[in-house]
Write an enzyme that holds these catalytic residues in place. Structure first.
Site, PDB file in Angstrom:
ATOM      1  N   ASP A   8      19.067   8.763 -97.147  1.00 24.06           N
ATOM      2  CA  ASP A   8      18.391   9.643 -96.195  1.00 24.06           C
ATOM      3  C   ASP A   8      17.384  10.517 -96.944  1.00 24.06           C
ATOM      4  O   ASP A   8      17.462  10.667 -98.169  1.00 24.06           O
ATOM      5  CB  ASP A   8      19.454  10.495 -95.499  1.00 24.06           C
ATOM      6  CG  ASP A   8      18.859  11.502 -94.538  1.00 24.06           C
ATOM      7  OD1 ASP A   8      18.021  11.100 -93.717  1.00 24.06           O
ATOM      8  OD2 ASP A   8      19.232  12.683 -94.622  1.00 24.06           O
ATOM      9  N   ASP A  10      15.555  14.035 -95.553  1.00 25.48           N
ATOM     10  CA  ASP A  10      15.713  15.479 -95.371  1.00 25.48           C
ATOM     11  C   ASP A  10      17.190  15.873 -95.448  1.00 25.48           C
ATOM     12  O   ASP A  10      18.027  15.333 -94.718  1.00 25.48           O
ATOM     13  CB  ASP A  10      15.144  15.899 -94.024  1.00 25.48           C
ATOM     14  CG  ASP A  10      13.666  15.539 -93.884  1.00 25.48           C
ATOM     15  OD1 ASP A  10      13.091  15.013 -94.848  1.00 25.48           O
ATOM     16  OD2 ASP A  10      13.103  15.761 -92.794  1.00 25.48           O
ATOM     17  N   ASP A 129      23.301  13.349 -95.337  1.00 23.32           N
ATOM     18  CA  ASP A 129      23.902  14.664 -95.066  1.00 23.32           C
ATOM     19  C   ASP A 129      24.384  14.811 -93.631  1.00 23.32           C
ATOM     20  O   ASP A 129      24.807  15.891 -93.232  1.00 23.32           O
ATOM     21  CB  ASP A 129      22.885  15.773 -95.376  1.00 23.32           C
ATOM     22  CG  ASP A 129      21.714  15.772 -94.392  1.00 23.32           C
ATOM     23  OD1 ASP A 129      21.213  14.672 -94.065  1.00 23.32           O
ATOM     24  OD2 ASP A 129      21.314  16.865 -93.960  1.00 23.32           O
TER      25      ASP A 129
END
Length: 267
Positions: A8, A10, A129
């Site tokens: 991922d 961000d 995240d």
């Protein structure tokens, strides 16, 4: 077959700002230690790196592309300058309400990797995240590594918990986990006196299933597993009607082979 780290953006490679958009250079902040340890992963370990990110409404008036690409390209330039290269970059631009097949955790962006004999998804990982990243890992048959700067290692509970193999807030932990290769060995040996099968996992939790036919010997082997935090399965059919000597000796030999083979890559 190639192993992949689907990563991922961000919140994983760079810090996600409060408004969720990295749309100016002052908002481009790299996740702590990501350059150091992603570089070590890329150079030392056998993984391709693939960036997979949802960018809500990219290209609309709420998130013009001209505010996205300069910072995104600079991020990639910094990684490239450190010798970190992404073999694929996949960006979904839809809003959540659109339920696009390409939006994580759906798998539309990753079709080229699925059911492709060139890639080993079972030995690949999704690093991110959010729960959508962990669910994506489950959906493609890979494992999830949850990394989030704002969460402790053990507080996060995923809706795809069975696919999550590591929870951390530190890229150093990710590197150490990936570097520690799975050390699981099955060793078999058959002679005129004994038939032995041993399975050992050096990175286990101390579970054991021991059956040698000699209760005290079973107990002592169980202690090896329990105190060494080693998963150990031992099944022995021996000539106990003659004596216990062959069973104990041959079990020791096969267990030694199992340890040796599990430790053959000591790096």
């Amino acid at each position: 077959m190639k192993k992949i780290l689907f990563i991922d953006r961000d919140g994983t490679l760079i810090i996600e700002p409060k408004n969720k958009q990295v749309d100016s250079f002052d908002k481009l902040v790299f996740y702590p230690k990501v350059i150091t340890y992603l570089r070590k992963i890329y150079l030392e370990l056998d993984y391709e790196l693939v960036l997979v990110t949802n960018q809500d409404g990219l290209g609309t008036s709420s998130f013009p592309e001209e505010t996205f690409w300069p910072t995104h390209d600079l991020m990639l330039k910094v990684f490239n300058g450190e010798g970190i290269l992404f073999s694929g970059i996949h960006i979904d631009k839809s809003f959540p309400k659109e339920n696009a097949s390409t939006r994580k955790p759906r798998t539309g962006m990753l079709k080229k990797y699925i059911n492709n004999s060139n890639y080993d998804l079972k030995k690949s990982f999704v690093i991110g995240d959010r729960d959508s990243d962990m669910i994506l890992a489950k959906n493609i048959g890979s494992k999830g590594i949850y990394i989030n700067l704002e969460n402790g290692k053990n507080k996060y509970k995923s809706n795809a918990e069975s696919s999550v193999v590591l929870k951390s807030n530190n890229w150093e932990d990710v590197y150490k986990y990936l570097k520690l290769k799975e050390r699981i060995v099955v060793e078999k040996r058959t002679t005129n006196e004994t038939d032995i099968k041993i399975e050992i996992n050096l990175d286990g939790s101390g579970k054991s299933s021991i059956n040698t036919g000699i209760k005290f010997f079973d107990h002592m082997l169980d202690q090896v597993a329990r105190h060494g935090k080693i998963d150990l399965s031992i099944n022995v059919n021996g000539d106990l009607s003659v004596d216990e000597h062959h069973t104990i000796e041959d079990t020791g030999i096969v267990l030694g082979y199992a340890f040796r083979n599990a430790l053959k890559d000591k790096s």
